[in-house]
Design a protein around this motif. Sequence first.
Motif, PDB file in Angstrom:
ATOM      1  N   TYR A  30      14.456   1.591  -4.155  1.00  0.00           N
ATOM      2  CA  TYR A  30      13.743   0.323  -4.067  1.00  0.00           C
ATOM      3  C   TYR A  30      13.414  -0.216  -5.462  1.00  0.00           C
ATOM      4  CZ  TYR A  30      10.121  -3.018  -2.827  1.00  0.00           C
ATOM      5  OH  TYR A  30       9.369  -4.154  -2.713  1.00  0.00           O
ATOM      6  N   PHE A  31      12.965   0.675  -6.332  1.00  0.00           N
ATOM      7  CA  PHE A  31      12.638   0.298  -7.703  1.00  0.00           C
ATOM      8  C   PHE A  31      13.875  -0.225  -8.427  1.00  0.00           C
ATOM      9  CE2 PHE A  31      11.370   1.234 -12.120  1.00  0.00           C
ATOM     10  CZ  PHE A  31      10.092   0.682 -12.128  1.00  0.00           C
ATOM     11  N   THR A  32      15.007   0.456  -8.271  1.00  0.00           N
ATOM     12  CA  THR A  32      16.255   0.039  -8.916  1.00  0.00           C
ATOM     13  C   THR A  32      16.724  -1.311  -8.400  1.00  0.00           C
ATOM     14  OG1 THR A  32      16.901   2.358  -9.145  1.00  0.00           O
ATOM     15  CG2 THR A  32      18.641   0.721  -9.391  1.00  0.00           C
ATOM     16  N   GLU A  33      16.674  -1.502  -7.085  1.00  0.00           N
ATOM     17  CA  GLU A  33      17.077  -2.792  -6.518  1.00  0.00           C
ATOM     18  C   GLU A  33      16.215  -3.921  -7.061  1.00  0.00           C
ATOM     19  OE1 GLU A  33      16.891  -2.580  -2.286  1.00  0.00           O
ATOM     20  OE2 GLU A  33      18.365  -0.967  -2.184  1.00  0.00           O
ATOM     21  N   ASN A  34      14.921  -3.693  -7.119  1.00  0.00           N
ATOM     22  CA  ASN A  34      14.023  -4.726  -7.609  1.00  0.00           C
ATOM     23  C   ASN A  34      14.206  -4.997  -9.098  1.00  0.00           C
ATOM     24  OD1 ASN A  34      11.960  -5.963  -5.687  1.00  0.00           O
ATOM     25  ND2 ASN A  34      12.155  -3.850  -5.014  1.00  0.00           N
ATOM     26  N   LEU A  35      14.514  -3.961  -9.859  1.00  0.00           N
ATOM     27  CA  LEU A  35      14.788  -4.182 -11.282  1.00  0.00           C
ATOM     28  C   LEU A  35      16.058  -5.007 -11.474  1.00  0.00           C
ATOM     29  CD1 LEU A  35      13.820  -0.838 -13.027  1.00  0.00           C
ATOM     30  CD2 LEU A  35      12.651  -3.036 -13.147  1.00  0.00           C
ATOM     31  N   LEU A  36      17.087  -4.739 -10.672  1.00  0.00           N
ATOM     32  CA  LEU A  36      18.318  -5.529 -10.749  1.00  0.00           C
ATOM     33  C   LEU A  36      18.051  -6.991 -10.409  1.00  0.00           C
ATOM     34  CD1 LEU A  36      20.862  -3.141  -8.995  1.00  0.00           C
ATOM     35  CD2 LEU A  36      20.853  -3.795 -11.405  1.00  0.00           C
ATOM     36  N   LEU A  37      17.340  -7.196  -9.317  1.00  0.00           N
ATOM     37  CA  LEU A  37      17.025  -8.571  -8.911  1.00  0.00           C
ATOM     38  C   LEU A  37      16.099  -9.253  -9.905  1.00  0.00           C
ATOM     39  CD1 LEU A  37      16.605  -8.013  -5.112  1.00  0.00           C
ATOM     40  CD2 LEU A  37      18.303  -9.457  -6.200  1.00  0.00           C
ATOM     41  N   GLY A  38      15.125  -8.521 -10.396  1.00  0.00           N
ATOM     42  CA  GLY A  38      14.184  -9.090 -11.358  1.00  0.00           C
ATOM     43  C   GLY A  38      14.854  -9.486 -12.663  1.00  0.00           C
ATOM     44  N   CYS A  97      22.550   4.385  -7.349  1.00  0.00           N
ATOM     45  CA  CYS A  97      22.844   3.106  -7.993  1.00  0.00           C
ATOM     46  C   CYS A  97      23.860   2.314  -7.171  1.00  0.00           C
ATOM     47  CB  CYS A  97      23.351   3.353  -9.407  1.00  0.00           C
ATOM     48  SG  CYS A  97      22.956   2.031 -10.539  1.00  0.00           S
ATOM     49  N   LYS A  98      24.872   3.008  -6.656  1.00  0.00           N
ATOM     50  CA  LYS A  98      25.854   2.340  -5.794  1.00  0.00           C
ATOM     51  C   LYS A  98      25.197   1.819  -4.529  1.00  0.00           C
ATOM     52  CE  LYS A  98      30.102   4.791  -6.988  1.00  0.00           C
ATOM     53  NZ  LYS A  98      31.140   5.688  -6.476  1.00  0.00           N
ATOM     54  N   LEU A  99      24.308   2.607  -3.976  1.00  0.00           N
ATOM     55  CA  LEU A  99      23.589   2.188  -2.772  1.00  0.00           C
ATOM     56  C   LEU A  99      22.699   0.987  -3.065  1.00  0.00           C
ATOM     57  CD1 LEU A  99      23.068   2.818   0.210  1.00  0.00           C
ATOM     58  CD2 LEU A  99      21.240   4.363  -0.525  1.00  0.00           C
ATOM     59  N   ALA A 100      22.080   0.975  -4.228  1.00  0.00           N
ATOM     60  CA  ALA A 100      21.240  -0.163  -4.611  1.00  0.00           C
ATOM     61  C   ALA A 100      22.076  -1.436  -4.708  1.00  0.00           C
ATOM     62  CB  ALA A 100      20.537   0.121  -5.942  1.00  0.00           C
ATOM     63  N   PHE A 101      23.237  -1.362  -5.366  1.00  0.00           N
ATOM     64  CA  PHE A 101      24.122  -2.531  -5.465  1.00  0.00           C
ATOM     65  C   PHE A 101      24.587  -2.982  -4.080  1.00  0.00           C
ATOM     66  CE2 PHE A 101      25.015  -1.348  -9.985  1.00  0.00           C
ATOM     67  CZ  PHE A 101      24.621  -2.564 -10.531  1.00  0.00           C
ATOM     68  N   ARG A 102      24.943  -2.028  -3.245  1.00  0.00           N
ATOM     69  CA  ARG A 102      25.397  -2.366  -1.894  1.00  0.00           C
ATOM     70  C   ARG A 102      24.285  -3.037  -1.087  1.00  0.00           C
ATOM     71  NH1 ARG A 102      25.408  -0.383   3.227  1.00  0.00           N
ATOM     72  NH2 ARG A 102      24.057   1.339   2.637  1.00  0.00           N
ATOM     73  N   ASN A 103      23.069  -2.522  -1.216  1.00  0.00           N
ATOM     74  CA  ASN A 103      21.944  -3.101  -0.486  1.00  0.00           C
ATOM     75  C   ASN A 103      21.628  -4.515  -0.961  1.00  0.00           C
ATOM     76  OD1 ASN A 103      21.547  -0.928   1.188  1.00  0.00           O
ATOM     77  ND2 ASN A 103      19.955  -0.007  -0.077  1.00  0.00           N
ATOM     78  N   VAL A 104      21.711  -4.739  -2.253  1.00  0.00           N
ATOM     79  CA  VAL A 104      21.456  -6.082  -2.783  1.00  0.00           C
ATOM     80  C   VAL A 104      22.492  -7.056  -2.247  1.00  0.00           C
ATOM     81  CG1 VAL A 104      21.452  -7.476  -4.885  1.00  0.00           C
ATOM     82  CG2 VAL A 104      20.202  -5.324  -4.830  1.00  0.00           C
ATOM     83  N   LYS A 105      23.770  -6.649  -2.239  1.00  0.00           N
ATOM     84  CA  LYS A 105      24.818  -7.534  -1.700  1.00  0.00           C
ATOM     85  C   LYS A 105      24.651  -7.748  -0.206  1.00  0.00           C
ATOM     86  CE  LYS A 105      28.380  -5.385  -3.681  1.00  0.00           C
ATOM     87  NZ  LYS A 105      29.772  -5.061  -3.994  1.00  0.00           N
ATOM     88  N   ARG A 106      24.329  -6.675   0.513  1.00  0.00           N
ATOM     89  CA  ARG A 106      24.209  -6.761   1.961  1.00  0.00           C
ATOM     90  C   ARG A 106      23.016  -7.610   2.386  1.00  0.00           C
ATOM     91  NH1 ARG A 106      21.329  -3.578   5.458  1.00  0.00           N
ATOM     92  NH2 ARG A 106      20.808  -2.195   3.746  1.00  0.00           N
ATOM     93  N   MET A 107      21.960  -7.562   1.632  1.00  0.00           N
ATOM     94  CA  MET A 107      20.753  -8.301   1.992  1.00  0.00           C
ATOM     95  C   MET A 107      20.606  -9.584   1.182  1.00  0.00           C
ATOM     96  SD  MET A 107      17.995  -5.385   2.838  1.00  0.00           S
ATOM     97  CE  MET A 107      16.964  -6.646   3.516  1.00  0.00           C
TER      98      MET A 107
END
Length: 181
Positions: free
Chosen positions: A104-112, A3-13
């Motif tokens: 990937y699924f978690t990142e997309n759910l956050l963005l969605g 989950c932390k990695l997903a948040f970091r990836n969303v911010k980074r990208m």
Amino acid sequence: MMCKLAFRNVKRMAKDYIVYFMTMAVVTALMFFVSYAFVFQRCAESVSDGCMMSVMTGLATAFIVPIIAWLINYMVRFILEKRSREFGIYLLVGVKKKEIARLYFTENLLLGAGAFLVGMGLGLLFQQILLSIFYSMVQLDYKLHLEWNRNCILMTAACYLCCYLLALFRSQKKFRKNEYP
């Protein structure tokens, strides 16, 4: 940790995801307006020919919803292709495919989810503008007022969620089969 990695990836990208986010927000706004057209149709029947309004609303929905579903699927696949090198590196480091897919699924759910909330606000604004135009066309007074119709929200959420989850599950299949670029 994922989950932390997903948040970091969303911010980074964020630069790459802004197009994705705004497209998904506009898609939500469009879905909100289409769902509002069904509810608004009852009110408009008293103003104009109800049969013609029903046909136009049905045609618009039949035209817009498949395009929206395709667009959501395209955006999810686009981001998957954009991130394929990063996922390859994760595989080389030893991260399991299942964990990468979950990330990937978690990142997309956050963005969605964020795009859905922003899109609902845009949809409400879009609705007010178009209602104002419609009422001026039939020469009636219309005062702007924000109205959250529960049925519109539920219809929008159901359509968005269905299209979005189908696109995500389709990308999950690509992870399982190692078909992502």
